[in-house]
Design a protein around this motif. Structure first.
Motif, PDB file in Angstrom:
ATOM      1  N   GLN A  10       0.844  -1.198   0.000  1.00  0.00           N
ATOM      2  CA  GLN A  10       0.000   0.000   0.000  1.00  0.00           C
ATOM      3  C   GLN A  10       0.877   1.244   0.000  1.00  0.00           C
ATOM      4  N   ASP A  59       0.457   4.017  -1.200  1.00  0.00           N
ATOM      5  CA  ASP A  59      -0.261   5.262  -0.942  1.00  0.00           C
ATOM      6  C   ASP A  59      -0.290   5.595   0.549  1.00  0.00           C
ATOM      7  N   ARG A  60      -0.256   4.574   1.384  1.00  0.00           N
ATOM      8  CA  ARG A  60      -0.417   4.822   2.822  1.00  0.00           C
ATOM      9  C   ARG A  60       0.905   5.033   3.551  1.00  0.00           C
ATOM     10  N   LEU A  61       2.008   4.757   2.911  1.00  0.00           N
ATOM     11  CA  LEU A  61       3.305   4.933   3.571  1.00  0.00           C
ATOM     12  C   LEU A  61       4.146   5.998   2.868  1.00  0.00           C
ATOM     13  N   ARG A  68       4.247   9.345   3.140  1.00  0.00           N
ATOM     14  CA  ARG A  68       4.842  10.406   3.944  1.00  0.00           C
ATOM     15  C   ARG A  68       6.126   9.920   4.616  1.00  0.00           C
ATOM     16  N   PHE A  69       6.057   8.701   5.161  1.00  0.00           N
ATOM     17  CA  PHE A  69       7.262   8.167   5.786  1.00  0.00           C
ATOM     18  C   PHE A  69       8.369   7.992   4.754  1.00  0.00           C
ATOM     19  N   ARG A 119       9.956  11.269   3.932  1.00  0.00           N
ATOM     20  CA  ARG A 119      10.743  11.789   5.064  1.00  0.00           C
ATOM     21  C   ARG A 119      12.052  11.035   5.200  1.00  0.00           C
ATOM     22  N   GLU A 174      17.784  -3.141   8.998  1.00  0.00           N
ATOM     23  CA  GLU A 174      18.131  -2.643  10.332  1.00  0.00           C
ATOM     24  C   GLU A 174      16.918  -2.436  11.234  1.00  0.00           C
ATOM     25  N   ASN A 175      15.728  -2.304  10.645  1.00  0.00           N
ATOM     26  CA  ASN A 175      14.563  -1.950  11.456  1.00  0.00           C
ATOM     27  C   ASN A 175      13.491  -3.033  11.542  1.00  0.00           C
ATOM     28  N   VAL A 176      13.634  -4.086  10.753  1.00  0.00           N
ATOM     29  CA  VAL A 176      12.640  -5.159  10.789  1.00  0.00           C
ATOM     30  C   VAL A 176      13.342  -6.463  11.160  1.00  0.00           C
ATOM     31  N   TYR A 199       1.970  -2.700   5.123  1.00  0.00           N
ATOM     32  CA  TYR A 199       1.433  -1.816   6.167  1.00  0.00           C
ATOM     33  C   TYR A 199       1.567  -2.480   7.531  1.00  0.00           C
ATOM     34  N   PHE A 249       5.333  -2.822   8.525  1.00  0.00           N
ATOM     35  CA  PHE A 249       5.922  -1.549   8.937  1.00  0.00           C
ATOM     36  C   PHE A 249       5.659  -1.288  10.424  1.00  0.00           C
ATOM     37  N   THR A 250       4.479  -1.666  10.900  1.00  0.00           N
ATOM     38  CA  THR A 250       4.175  -1.451  12.317  1.00  0.00           C
ATOM     39  C   THR A 250       4.687  -2.591  13.185  1.00  0.00           C
TER      40      THR A 250
END
Lengths: 276, 276, 276, 276
Positions: free
Chosen positions: D109, D111-113, D115-116, D119, D140-142, D156, D159-160
């Protein structure tokens, strides 16, 4: 049937923006273009052989840009009065290029609504009547409410929220069909008698070797559809996609009045405009 | 009715772990504790005056820890044969301490399922029968499937997935009730005739000035419930919460057989064990 | 510090509506009410002993209703210049009535963001500085965008969308704190220097035996807060909840200008207004 | 490089089941098939001209069915030592048939990520290095945790949750790339040195006029990939899809050991196996 269709859209561009338009009527299958006119910035154009979708890509410098399109279209739908004759095609016999329309997509998570779909529609006789039953269920259980959804709203959300607009109704219909093993795809369209005038969204299900049109909103006659684009869902068939920066959202000035002989009655036939 | 209840749970602790247990039967309202025994590590205990929930907190060093609890409980439910007499309380007359049970909670997003709840249950006569209609709908539309949900599953998910276990059925019942303006809360419980033996989850709705018990799973008689804890949803009423590190999940060795005179028939009365 | 606070709200009621207001300033802990005036329809009032939240319930007949509230409040915050002294309380030593603020709630799904919280904040020194690090992370990684969220938006959504308003910032802070084992709760408030004037939302974390205030938005000084209500999240602390039918949404006419001696500098102290 | 690849899968069919397999290695672009053998029930086969994906469809009667496939493949990757030379293609210059890989899909998705993505990666130099930065961030983050996700898990969710397996890593990489305007697609593959042996999932980004391979898991060398299928995401590229009823899930007996000259070092070059 003969239609006059068209639209006018204004873009106020803040910084250079690439725009991909998909508003031109299909000229494949049962749609014959008698004439058309496009007025707007120059761009490169592309017609996808497999789908008939027509794209126009342009790079817009900062400033205000007006785009207008109009066309005379004659549709020659394949109709079958006896909808009971339109059956489902076994998975084992589906053309390979139709199979992708069984898979879940961004807005149609058929994998997550399968249990409901089978409980609700699994026992019904397969074919056109089953897809029509899906449409009836949506019409009876989901409220058509302007502003109740946005571009992130999927069939999963609509199923719980029980409110949406035409694209949400189409997504939900596609989702249920796919969950039952019926290939289904999204159709963006010009539509007769739509009030207020706007682009419309319906869906097609692959039955009896053709793509049949369905509209769960009951907002216009199913033989009053002029197809623009087909795809897995709205992510594939946006009338416009832009990459850049606008001053405010695009302004849909109008979708031109469709001029057509109004059918005396809404058809209850099975209507198809394409075989692939 | 008189019950023997109990459980045995084993924790294999890897590093020092704080455990908060909530498995002891309530001794408020219509539940009378005739005797009980707790065997396990020492801890501090707390009984919440407003709810009757009983917590036991202990710090477990690394190693294996066995906890066992048993109790003799007599329930004296308030029952009303004529369920039509049990009406809803207008919002304007609800006790202030009941109002929080109208708000959406972690697993009961009543704000997101309101439209469906009103469409489906809005026309029904208010009161016990309407909440019973909610339970019937859940029983008829959601499959009870072990393993179909996990600790993150909410009513929103269950509504779409159409499968779940007892806690999911309770969450969905609470969600619909709250959406209709009926205060509702989660109940963790020991339950008669539950197969396999495990903790059970049901819910209470606030009607006619009392909290009435409901079980959408139909897995055990509604007067076969011995309440452990009440709360907004499962986030409030976990039988155990731990902070630390275990070697594998806690092992629920058993929930002891409930010994009780079996009711000859499942009651169809309105059954309540508490007024607050 | 001394504040003048207040609000005016207009309700245009279509059919009889029960309204529950929660706009009156707390008069517990470090907040002293020097005087207040409420003007609006008569109703019954309730002050929750455990939280200090003050509710006013009224039944509104059809028509237009104006509600106004003003108060003179003196806050006497407990402040600690050396934030390093404010440590976390081990779960094993938390008061039992604080424990519910560790559980996930409607808008704060701390269970679903635990892995991130531990990865990002787990190594930091526990206490006030860790919660401040949470606030800094939110400020640096989430855009404050009016209109980017609505009443269904949860911390889970904000974490992915990376945009929100004050209530979303508070929900995300609460979520991370709870995931780390730090009790946290939502605070609705009047706030000094908020532009535009509106109700504000911040959060409290339970540290060193008190509830300390935090505001990840950096929109106003943390000692410029006048607390209205505390709760698990926005579902508990709405300034108004109504059951009935309005002609359009309630109109927040104004939140009155806060008159207070402006602190010369934003405080960097640990600020607390309540021990429970 | 030369590879021996293969797999054996067992299906225990309860009632007649249509199976669509997609396990055969591609023989387009930089992959040369030196030989292959398929052993299993007869079926019809299809190779999609646009993608090189190879499907085999068969109708399985009740009973146990064993399918085995093996192939000798030589890959002739296009590699570019200087990854800085591999830039992004402006939207205005992308081939039209690449454009669909910018759209969000079932598991990606974008479209939903967005902005991140902007950035985090928006300021980086465009091209191969930016996509590599995406892979590094994911690594490094997952956390790579077997069993932490299932067939409904999307980017999605990953990511969380910050945990997943190879397909989740690929979905997240695709999502970020598309959000930045870089076409990206899912690749199912045989992979060198994967432990335990299983099918693998990586992704391709369209850069400098070719599809370049990326693997955020760092589980195998990027030039140790033998491509099976490409598609928008895992919904398009399942190694098997079945319609019918099995007795238990399909048993992946093995993915055969890949025999290949082991590269002395993991490559840090830009590696591509196809231009379209």
């Amino acid at each position: 049937m003969r239609f006059s269709v068209g639209c006018r859209i204004q873009y106020d561009v803040a910084s250079e923006t690439t725009l991909i338009l998909n508003v031109e009527a299909q000229r494949a299958g049962g749609q014959l273009l008698l004439g058309e006119a496009f007025d707007g910035p120059a761009g490169d154009i592309h017609e996808v052989p497999e789908t008939g979708n027509r794209y126009r890509r342009m790079v817009l410098p900062p400033g205000s840009h007006l785009i207008s399109y109009s066309a005379e279209v004659e549709t020659r739908p394949f109709t079958l009065g006896d909808t009971e004759q339109v059956g489902e095609v076994p998975i084992a016999e589906l053309p390979f290029d139709v199979l992708p329309h069984l898979a879940p997509s961004r807005y149609c998570q058929s994998d997550r609504l399968a249990r409901f779909a089978w409980r609700q529609f699994g026992e019904l006789p397969p074919g056109h009547e089953r897809v029509q039953a899906i449409c009836n269920w949506i019409f009876e259980n989901v409220d058509y409410v302007e502003g109740s959804s946005d571009s992130t709203t999927s069939a999963y959300d609509t199923f719980t929220a029980r409110a949406g607009v035409c694209r949400d109704f189409a997504h939900l219909g596609i989702t249920f069909a796919r969950a039952l093993g019926i290939p289904a795809r999204f159709v963006s369209a010009y539509a007769l008698e739509l009030v207020p005038q706007d682009f419309h969204a319906v869906f097609e299900a692959y039955l009896g070797g053709r793509w049949y049109l369905f509209d769960a909103t009951r907002l216009c006659p199913i033989d009053g559809i002029v197809k623009i684009a087909v795809g897995r869902d709205a992510a594939d068939t946006a009338f416009a996609t832009y990459y850049g920066q606008l001053d405010g959202p695009p302004k849909l000035v109008t979708v031109d009045k469709l001029e057509a002989v109004r059918p005396q009655d809404w058809t209850v036939d099975a209507v198809s405009l394409s075989t692939h």
